[in-house]
Scaffold this active site. Structure first.
Site, PDB file in Angstrom:
ATOM      1  N   GLU A 132      -4.441   3.149   7.136  1.00 17.79           N
ATOM      2  CA  GLU A 132      -4.223   3.068   5.697  1.00 17.79           C
ATOM      3  C   GLU A 132      -4.812   4.298   5.022  1.00 17.79           C
ATOM      4  OE1 GLU A 132      -5.982   0.284   2.153  1.00 17.79           O
ATOM      5  OE2 GLU A 132      -4.884  -0.744   3.729  1.00 17.79           O
ATOM      6  N   ARG A 144       0.806  -1.226   0.000  1.00 19.44           N
ATOM      7  CA  ARG A 144       0.000   0.000   0.000  1.00 19.44           C
ATOM      8  C   ARG A 144       0.843   1.282   0.000  1.00 19.44           C
ATOM      9  NH1 ARG A 144      -2.417  -3.607  -1.307  1.00 19.44           N
ATOM     10  NH2 ARG A 144      -4.334  -4.500  -0.466  1.00 19.44           N
ATOM     11  N   SER A 150     -10.798   0.968   3.408  1.00 17.91           N
ATOM     12  CA  SER A 150     -10.183   0.385   4.606  1.00 17.91           C
ATOM     13  C   SER A 150      -9.496   1.472   5.427  1.00 17.91           C
ATOM     14  CB  SER A 150      -9.152  -0.671   4.215  1.00 17.91           C
ATOM     15  OG  SER A 150      -9.771  -1.726   3.507  1.00 17.91           O
TER      16      SER A 150
END
Length: 302
Positions: A295, A174, A225
């Site tokens: 995130e 990510r 998320s």
């Protein structure tokens, strides 16, 4: 800001707005105003925008479709540049796809699957733009952008444009070099895909899309998320096991459908979401000794 605004308007770079509420441009429908909001009409206009912004020494940041983003209630200082339709070109040449940073990732996955090209099935249902997906190495279902990006075209703050190879992008979970070392804007990407069975590819992508629809709360405004998975653990499972599903602060609520999502249940502020994030972090650390890392990107005035 007035001189900067006037110069951008004179340069005819595209849409230029003052004090534009960013709640209108984020998927969680939260966010105070941007001092200046610019949506360039093409790459040349984006480059010109960056030249003018740098000349005035104004802070800046880029957004796409506003997913994976939590903007402060006090908004963002300086200039917010939105990559939209002006940077949404698409050229398919065999198994190689060149696509603009403003192109919708969901739309791209759909278009490409119908042409019998495999590699983007994981992206069915992921909101956001190609540029944002490259920036954060978006992924799902065991795959991510690093598997298919051959190279990415980046506009840097000094006005230079470079093609960075997959290796130079330094992709990891990510994240990419654009978050870690070199501030820049992904204006295009070349993706390397594979020819496959059209029906099987479309079916796989639809299955992923359906799975997201069934397991994630896309019927509410949300940012995607909230926490990175603290592998080998999974954020959603930890939060659910801690009994936090449905926990609410103000208008922000931990989804009862998927515990790694915070939804705007109505009138939520960014502070409500931040307070809920802090509550989750403290609870998980107290119970399991695990530190949770966000995130979702948290930006704007403190």
């Amino acid at each position: 800001m007035k001189a900067l605004r006037d110069e951008l308007l004179l340069a005819d770079v595209g849409k230029v707005k003052e004090n534009e509420p960013l709640a209108h441009h984020t998927t969680i429908k939260i966010g105070g105003p941007a001092d200046l909001f610019v949506e360039p009409k093409d790459v040349a206009s984006l480059k010109k925008t960056m030249e003018i912004v740098k000349k005035h020494g104004a802070p800046w940041r880029v957004i796409g479709r506003g997913s994976n983003l939590l903007v402060s209630d006090r908004g963002i200082e300086g200039v917010v540049i939105k990559l939209g339709e002006g940077l949404a070109d698409l050229v398919v040449n065999g198994t190689e796809v060149t696509v603009g940073g403003g192109y919708s990732l969901i739309k791209l996955a759909t278009v490409i699957s119908k042409q019998g090209l495999s590699g983007l099935e994981f992206a069915g249902g992921i909101p956001g733009t190609v540029g944002g997906a490259v920036y954060m190495n978006a992924g799902a279902h065991g795959s991510d952008m690093s598997r298919i990006v051959k190279k990415a075209q980046i506009l840097f703050e000094d006005g230079t444009i470079e093609w960075l190879t997959n290796e130079q992008m330094e992709f990891s979970y990510r994240t990419s070099v654009l978050q870690k070392k070199r501030k820049g804007i992904c204006i295009a990407a070349v993706l390397h895909l594979k020819q496959g069975d059209r029906e099987a590819i479309v079916a796989a992508m639809q299955k992923n899309k359906d799975y997201r629809r069934e397991t994630q709360p896309w019927n509410y405004p949300c940012a995607g998320s909230i926490f990175r998975n603290p592998l080998p653990h999974y954020a959603g499972k930890l939060i659910e096991t801690a009994g936090l599903k449905g926990y609410t602060i103000g208008g922000a609520k931990i989804s009862e459908q998927h515990a790694n999502f915070i939804v705007n249940a109505g009138g939520a502020t960014a502070q409500d979401v931040l307070d809920l994030i802090d509550h989750v972090k403290k609870t998980i650390y107290d119970l399991y000794g695990i530190e949770m890392e966000t995130e979702v990107e948290i930006v704007g005035r403190k």
